[in-house]
Design an enzyme around this catalytic site. Structure first.
Site, short mmCIF file in Angstrom:
data_model
loop_
_atom_site.label_atom_id
_atom_site.label_comp_id
_atom_site.label_asym_id
_atom_site.label_seq_id
_atom_site.Cartn_x
_atom_site.Cartn_y
_atom_site.Cartn_z
N ASN A 100 0.88 -1.17 0.00
CA ASN A 100 0.00 0.00 0.00
C ASN A 100 0.91 1.21 0.00
O ASN A 100 1.47 1.58 1.03
CB ASN A 100 -0.88 -0.05 1.26
N GLU B 101 -8.27 -5.45 4.99
CA GLU B 101 -8.13 -5.07 3.58
C GLU B 101 -6.93 -5.76 2.94
O GLU B 101 -6.97 -6.12 1.77
CB GLU B 101 -8.01 -3.54 3.47
N ARG C 163 -12.90 15.42 7.52
CA ARG C 163 -13.69 15.76 6.33
C ARG C 163 -15.15 15.97 6.70
O ARG C 163 -15.70 15.26 7.54
CB ARG C 163 -13.61 14.66 5.28
N ARG D 18 -2.38 -1.96 -3.59
CA ARG D 18 -3.61 -1.21 -3.37
C ARG D 18 -3.55 0.06 -4.22
O ARG D 18 -2.57 0.81 -4.15
CB ARG D 18 -3.73 -0.82 -1.90
N HIS E 244 -13.22 2.58 -0.35
CA HIS E 244 -13.27 1.53 0.69
C HIS E 244 -13.86 0.23 0.15
O HIS E 244 -14.33 -0.60 0.92
CB HIS E 244 -14.13 1.94 1.91
#
Ligand code: ADP
Length: 396
Positions: free
Chosen positions: A8, A382, A239, A89, A178
């Site tokens: 990643n 993940e 956010r 990823r 996601h």
């Protein structure tokens, strides 16, 4: 025992995990931070031990060399682990990538081209891919996209109601993110319940620093809360999530804020941090319990938005069988789950408070036995999902 290395790679960091595909256990993992800065740091974890070194890591090629050094010095040996492929990823696959894809020259160019839609994420992934190609010449590499799972959304879900030609020309539509986590969690939930994925209507709430909800019908994503970028939807650490777009025009005109100011406001100074002064959900909950009014308001806004999406997705799915909470907040915050699910018995969601308070590190049921909707807490993974998909592609 074949193994897969999952990478990643961001613009200044590279995380990795080596996964054994027979046992699906992590053999080793690591993180290289502050790439491109004078004071880089690398951590390699294996067998319960952690090895740190501080050293400058000028670029991703050097980061891959440092990663290989971690395996060479502390194990396990990559050769002895029968490393058969690397899974990368990649955040944005646009409308082009709807499944894991073997990386070749053209695919790399296409991922680079999608940097226009994900300027903070895709360039780092491409640097990681190029560096890994140099470090592991000839080894198959697969790109696994955060957006891919959501490519099954129908047009009415992903189309924004703006000028059609403008939307087409600039690739403006909902993509969702996601996806790797939503896919993993919905699969794990079905397996845990012993029911076929194809028969289940599910809602997955991935609540971490970034947060999104996904409506999944028979294993296919049909709606999700993030949009063209990861800014839309739920309230997040920094956010805003959903907001009237005219707020931006208002602030530009009245407060003289530039595009960059507004970008920073909504992405970095909003959400939990903007409302309460704390970007970590644990701090917000602790302050709220101490009577801090802004923290209490923040917690209420978070819960309101969660309920709003749960209700909306129940309607879109025409009912729901299972709701799963995952990621840092979803897996660990008793308070956030409680607040999101309180008062929903009228729509078939009955929380068992004692079960909710007793969740450990395994997959758990937190609804009552009589609840028409089953509610679960499912730890996400993940990296394992990326490894599984990579393995599937290279074994095909
Ligand atoms: P990221 O999106 O960066 O991967 P994570 O999934 O790690 O984020 O989630 C980070 C969030 O999880 C933080 O807001 C943190 O407060 C929350 N969190 C982590 N551990 C706990 C805990 N034990 N209790 C409550 N919240 C937690």
């Amino acid at each position: 025992m074949p193994s897969i290395l999952v990478i990643n790679s961001g613009s200044s960091s590279l995380k990795y995990q080596l996964i054994d595909m027979d046992s699906e256990q992590t053999l080793a993992s690591g993180l290289i931070e502050r790439i491109g800065e004078p004071d880089g740091k690398a951590t390699h974890k294996v067998g319960g031990e952690s090895f740190d070194i501080e050293l400058p890591v000028p670029d991703h090629t050097e980061a891959c060399r440092v990663m290989r050094g971690g395996f060479d010095h502390h194990g396990p040996s990559l050769e002895a682990s029968d490393l058969i492929a690397i899974g990368h990823r990649v955040v944005h696959g646009g409308a082009r990538f709807f499944e894991p894809t073997v990386i070749d020259r053209v695919v790399k160019i296409q991922i680079e081209d999608l940097s226009e839609l994900a300027p903070l994420h895709n360039p780092g992934a491409v640097q990681g891919i190029s560096a890994a190609e140099q470090s592991f010449p000839g080894l198959p590499m697969v790109a696994v996209f955060d957006t891919a799972f959501h490519q099954t959304m129908p047009a009415e879900a992903y189309t924004y109601a703006i000028d059609y030609d403008v939307a087409q020309k600039y690739r403006v539509r909902k993509y969702g993110f996601h996806g790797t986590s939503h896919r993993y969690v919905s699969g794990a939930a079905a397996e845990f319940l012993g029911r076929p994925l194809e028969e289940l209507k599910q809602i997955v709430l991935h609540l971490g620093n970034g947060a999104s909800v996904c409506a999944i019908d028979g294993g296919r994503s049909v709606e999700t809360s993030m949009g063209m970028t990861p800014l839309a939807g739920l309230v997040m650490g920094t956010r805003s999530g959903d907001i009237d777009a005219s707020v931006l025009f208002h602030l530009a005109r009245r407060a003289g804020m530039s595009i960059d100011d507004l970008d920073e406001l909504l992405n970095k100074r909003s959400g939990l941090l903007g409302m309460s002064g704390f970007g970590d959900s644990r701090d917000v909950q602790a302050r709220a319990a101490d009577g801090d009014e802004r923290a209490q308001l923040t917690a209420s806004v978070v819960a309101h938005r969660l309920k709003f999406y749960i209700g909306a997705y129940q309607a879109l799915l025409g009912g729901v069988d299972v709701i799963s909470f995952t990621a840092g907040i979803g897996e660990h915050s008793v308070e956030v789950r409680e607040a999101a699910l309180t008062g929903l018995s009228g729509v078939g969601i009955e929380l068992d408070h004692a079960r909710n308070a007793a969740v450990g590190s395994d997959i758990s049921v937190i609804s009552t036995d009589a609840s028409p909707v089953t509610v679960l807490v499912v730890p996400t993974n993940e990296e394992l999902e990326i490894a599984r998909q990579t393995f599937k592609v290279v074994s095909a």
